[in-house]
Every structure is written in structure tokens, then in C-alpha cells.
Design a protein around this motif. Structure first.
Motif, PDB file in Angstrom:
ATOM      1  N   ARG A  77       0.749  -1.286   0.034  1.00 59.81           N
ATOM      2  CA  ARG A  77       0.042   0.074  -0.081  1.00 59.81           C
ATOM      3  C   ARG A  77       0.763   1.345  -0.162  1.00 59.81           C
ATOM      4  N   GLU A  78       1.955   1.212   0.601  1.00 58.69           N
ATOM      5  CA  GLU A  78       2.855   2.609   1.122  1.00 58.69           C
ATOM      6  C   GLU A  78       3.905   2.550   0.503  1.00 58.69           C
ATOM      7  N   THR A  79       4.715   1.716   0.008  1.00 57.61           N
ATOM      8  CA  THR A  79       5.955   1.789  -0.502  1.00 57.61           C
ATOM      9  C   THR A  79       6.065   2.342  -1.953  1.00 57.61           C
ATOM     10  N   PRO A  80       6.916   3.316  -2.186  1.00 56.44           N
ATOM     11  CA  PRO A  80       6.641   3.766  -3.571  1.00 56.44           C
ATOM     12  C   PRO A  80       6.934   2.791  -4.466  1.00 56.44           C
ATOM     13  N   VAL A  81       6.375   2.923  -5.704  1.00 58.08           N
ATOM     14  CA  VAL A  81       6.467   1.991  -6.753  1.00 58.08           C
ATOM     15  C   VAL A  81       7.769   2.400  -7.602  1.00 58.08           C
ATOM     16  N   ASP A  82       8.735   1.378  -7.684  1.00 55.08           N
ATOM     17  CA  ASP A  82       9.709   1.606  -8.478  1.00 55.08           C
ATOM     18  C   ASP A  82       9.267   1.634 -10.103  1.00 55.08           C
ATOM     19  N   PRO A  83       9.866   2.759 -10.930  1.00 51.98           N
ATOM     20  CA  PRO A  83       9.538   2.555 -12.331  1.00 51.98           C
ATOM     21  C   PRO A  83      10.260   1.126 -12.653  1.00 51.98           C
ATOM     22  N   PRO A  84       9.780   0.657 -13.752  1.00 52.43           N
ATOM     23  CA  PRO A  84      10.591  -0.564 -14.478  1.00 52.43           C
ATOM     24  C   PRO A  84      12.051   0.019 -15.012  1.00 52.43           C
ATOM     25  N   VAL A  85      12.923  -0.864 -14.857  1.00 49.21           N
ATOM     26  CA  VAL A  85      14.320  -0.753 -15.526  1.00 49.21           C
ATOM     27  C   VAL A  85      14.321  -1.479 -16.743  1.00 49.21           C
ATOM     28  N   LEU A  86      14.436  -0.632 -17.932  1.00 52.30           N
ATOM     29  CA  LEU A  86      14.509  -1.544 -19.102  1.00 52.30           C
ATOM     30  C   LEU A  86      15.960  -2.095 -19.448  1.00 52.30           C
ATOM     31  N   LYS A  87      16.214  -3.336 -19.442  1.00 54.11           N
ATOM     32  CA  LYS A  87      17.469  -3.844 -19.919  1.00 54.11           C
ATOM     33  C   LYS A  87      17.024  -4.620 -20.932  1.00 54.11           C
ATOM     34  N   HIS A  88      17.197  -4.290 -22.329  1.00 55.63           N
ATOM     35  CA  HIS A  88      16.726  -4.737 -23.372  1.00 55.63           C
ATOM     36  C   HIS A  88      18.114  -5.127 -24.264  1.00 55.63           C
ATOM     37  N   GLY A  89      18.319  -6.554 -24.348  1.00 56.04           N
ATOM     38  CA  GLY A  89      19.651  -7.022 -24.935  1.00 56.04           C
ATOM     39  C   GLY A  89      19.482  -6.892 -26.553  1.00 56.04           C
ATOM     40  N   PRO A  90      18.239  -6.996 -27.226  1.00 54.95           N
ATOM     41  CA  PRO A  90      18.157  -6.983 -28.738  1.00 54.95           C
ATOM     42  C   PRO A  90      18.106  -5.393 -28.821  1.00 54.95           C
ATOM     43  N   MET A  91      17.333  -4.549 -28.044  1.00 57.48           N
ATOM     44  CA  MET A  91      17.689  -3.129 -28.277  1.00 57.48           C
ATOM     45  C   MET A  91      19.330  -2.516 -28.415  1.00 57.48           C
ATOM     46  N   LEU A  92      19.864  -3.089 -27.459  1.00 59.22           N
ATOM     47  CA  LEU A  92      21.201  -2.919 -27.277  1.00 59.22           C
ATOM     48  C   LEU A  92      22.010  -3.096 -28.487  1.00 59.22           C
ATOM     49  N   ARG A  93      21.783  -4.428 -29.043  1.00 62.93           N
ATOM     50  CA  ARG A  93      22.180  -4.740 -30.166  1.00 62.93           C
ATOM     51  C   ARG A  93      21.953  -3.831 -31.490  1.00 62.93           C
ATOM     52  N   LEU A  94      20.726  -3.555 -31.540  1.00 61.61           N
ATOM     53  CA  LEU A  94      19.996  -2.548 -32.638  1.00 61.61           C
ATOM     54  C   LEU A  94      20.870  -1.329 -32.545  1.00 61.61           C
ATOM     55  N   TRP A  95      21.178  -0.919 -31.123  1.00 57.73           N
ATOM     56  CA  TRP A  95      21.728   0.523 -31.155  1.00 57.73           C
ATOM     57  C   TRP A  95      23.338   0.433 -31.732  1.00 57.73           C
ATOM     58  N   LEU A  96      23.854  -0.718 -31.607  1.00 55.77           N
ATOM     59  CA  LEU A  96      25.168  -1.177 -32.268  1.00 55.77           C
ATOM     60  C   LEU A  96      25.222  -1.749 -33.503  1.00 55.77           C
ATOM     61  N   GLY A  97      24.014  -1.480 -34.254  1.00 56.75           N
ATOM     62  CA  GLY A  97      23.785  -1.857 -35.563  1.00 56.75           C
ATOM     63  C   GLY A  97      24.831  -1.586 -36.480  1.00 56.75           C
ATOM     64  N   HIS A  98      25.548  -0.698 -36.275  1.00 56.07           N
ATOM     65  CA  HIS A  98      26.510  -0.129 -37.233  1.00 56.07           C
ATOM     66  C   HIS A  98      27.779  -1.074 -37.267  1.00 56.07           C
ATOM     67  N   LEU A  99      27.917  -1.685 -36.374  1.00 55.60           N
ATOM     68  CA  LEU A  99      28.865  -2.872 -36.151  1.00 55.60           C
ATOM     69  C   LEU A  99      28.556  -4.043 -36.746  1.00 55.60           C
ATOM     70  N   LEU A 100      27.371  -4.380 -36.939  1.00 56.10           N
ATOM     71  CA  LEU A 100      26.809  -5.654 -37.282  1.00 56.10           C
ATOM     72  C   LEU A 100      26.493  -5.780 -39.062  1.00 56.10           C
ATOM     73  N   GLU A 101      26.544  -6.961 -39.494  1.00 56.97           N
ATOM     74  CA  GLU A 101      26.081  -6.938 -40.798  1.00 56.97           C
ATOM     75  C   GLU A 101      24.579  -7.033 -40.771  1.00 56.97           C
ATOM     76  N   PRO A 102      23.762  -6.509 -41.762  1.00 57.20           N
ATOM     77  CA  PRO A 102      22.204  -6.239 -41.715  1.00 57.20           C
ATOM     78  C   PRO A 102      21.672  -7.633 -41.460  1.00 57.20           C
ATOM     79  N   GLU A 103      22.333  -8.879 -42.005  1.00 58.21           N
ATOM     80  CA  GLU A 103      21.596 -10.019 -41.633  1.00 58.21           C
ATOM     81  C   GLU A 103      21.654 -10.408 -40.276  1.00 58.21           C
ATOM     82  N   LYS A 104      22.836 -10.038 -39.758  1.00 59.58           N
ATOM     83  CA  LYS A 104      22.975 -10.331 -38.300  1.00 59.58           C
ATOM     84  C   LYS A 104      22.151  -9.754 -37.354  1.00 59.58           C
TER      85      LYS A 104
END
Length: 203
Positions: free
Chosen positions: A109-136
Motif C-alpha cells: 500500500r505505502e512503499t513507492p513503486v519503482d519504475p521498471p528498469v529496461l535492460k533490453h538486449g535486442p535493443m542494445l544490439r540494434l543500437w550497435l547495428g553499425h557494427l553488425l552485418e544487416p543479416e546478423k
């Protein structure tokens, strides 16, 4: 009168100071016990795999037993040995105490709700997409799309398995949330694949 009030305040402060500080995983285990069942560590593992794993925690047996020890020490859970229906070894089962029920209700009831922490592996790889081949990069997204659909189907199956269980009304709603979440992840991966195709058409 002032001395009496000061004394009451000091006692309240001391009482608050005596309350154990628990990690969120302890509250999750206590929450499983709050449904009123007397559960073994195996039962808790099964129940957490049925519901908690979709949005918060997929614990090992050692983690569950570690949290149970912490809760017993805090006075929030009690345990006893019972003879199994089959087999030779007794098993230990756990139940929430009145103090534990009060504590977990207050926490929810009373403890503040922590916002979700997003640790998104595929998104991290997409961010590094310039280092990967498009097919990968496509392979990473397709795998994520398949994973999301598999998790969505598991959530749907668990919702169907919980039909008629009145006590699990709210956990069932979290499973529906999980179903919708993984459906959106599946669709986002598909949208990213389309975006990559458009990116490849640029001069």
C-alpha cells in the motif's frame, strides 16, 4: 504531558527502527505466501514460475530458500516439517504470520513503486547495428520476435490454467498484462525489421 508525548514518539521511532529492511525479492516471496496457502520451497518455485517470471523474477531454489530464511528471521513467516504422502523424507512447509501479513499489506500500500528498469538486449544490439552485418541484425530481431511470441503463448496458457481460481484473480490480470506486453514486443520487432529494410533502401 510533553514528556509523555515525547516518550510515545520515541517508542514509535524505536518500533519503526526495529522493522527489518527487506529487498523486493523478499516481499515477492512473502506475497506468494499471502494467498494463505502453506507452501514448500518447491511449491513457491512452481508458483513463481507460473506468475512472477513473466514480469519480475525467475528464482532458483537457493534464492527462494534464502528469502524464506530471511522472512523467518524477521518473524514474517513460520515453518514446520510434515510427513509426505509418499517417500521417506519429511518436507518443510511455510506459512505467513499475522505480522508478515500486516507487513506485506503495508509494503504494497505505502512503499513507492519503482519504475521498471529496461535492460533490453535486442535493443542494445540494434543500437550497435553499425557494427553488425544487416543479416546478423535481422537474425537478432527475428529471434526476439520468436521469443516474445513463445512467452505470449505461455502467458495465455497460464491464464487458461487459472480459470475458476478466485484467489488468483489479480495474478491472472498480471498474466494478461504479460500477454499484451509480449505481443507488443513481438510486433515491435516486426516493425524494426521493416525499418531495417527501409534503411537498406537508402542511397
Amino acid at each position: 504531558m510533553a514528556e509523555e508525548t515525547a516518550g510515545e514518539t520515541a517508542n514509535e521511532t524505536a518500533g519503526e527502527a526495529q522493522k527489518p529492511t527487506l529487498p523486493a525479492t523478499s516481499w515477492a516471496v512473502l506475497g506468494l505466501l499471502s494467498f494463505g496457502e502453506e507452501l514448500s520451497g518447491y511449491d513457491l518455485k512452481k508458483w513463481s514460475d507460473w506468475s512472477l517470471r513473466f514480469f519480475y523474477w525467475s528464482p532458483s531454489f537457493s534464492q527462494i530458500y534464502g528469502e524464506l530464511k530471511r522472512l523467518e528471521k524477521a518473524g514474517y513467516a513460520s515453518s514446520r516439517l510434515v510427513a509426505p504422502e509418499s517417500g521417506t523424507r519429511d518436507k518443510r512447509v511455510y506459512r505467513i504470520t499475522d505480522e508478515g501479513m500486516t507487513a506485506v499489506r503495508e509494503w504494497a500500500r505505502e512503499t513507492p513503486v519503482d519504475p521498471p528498469v529496461l535492460k533490453h538486449g535486442p535493443m542494445l544490439r540494434l543500437w550497435l547495428g553499425h557494427l553488425l552485418e544487416p543479416e546478423k541484425m535481422r537474425e537478432v530481431l527475428v529471434q526476439h520476435q520468436e521469443f516474445a511470441e513463445k512467452m505470449r503463448r505461455r502467458a495465455v496458457a497460464d491464464v487458461e490454467g487459472a480459470q475458476g481460481e478466485t484467489a488468483w484473480a489479480y495474478p491472472t490480470l498480471t498474466l494478461k498484462w504479460a500477454e499484451r506486453y509480449y505481443a507488443s514486443e513481438r510486433d515491435l520487432a516486426a516493425a524494426m525489421l521493416a525499418d531495417i529494410e527501409e534503411l537498406g533502401k537508402r542511397p
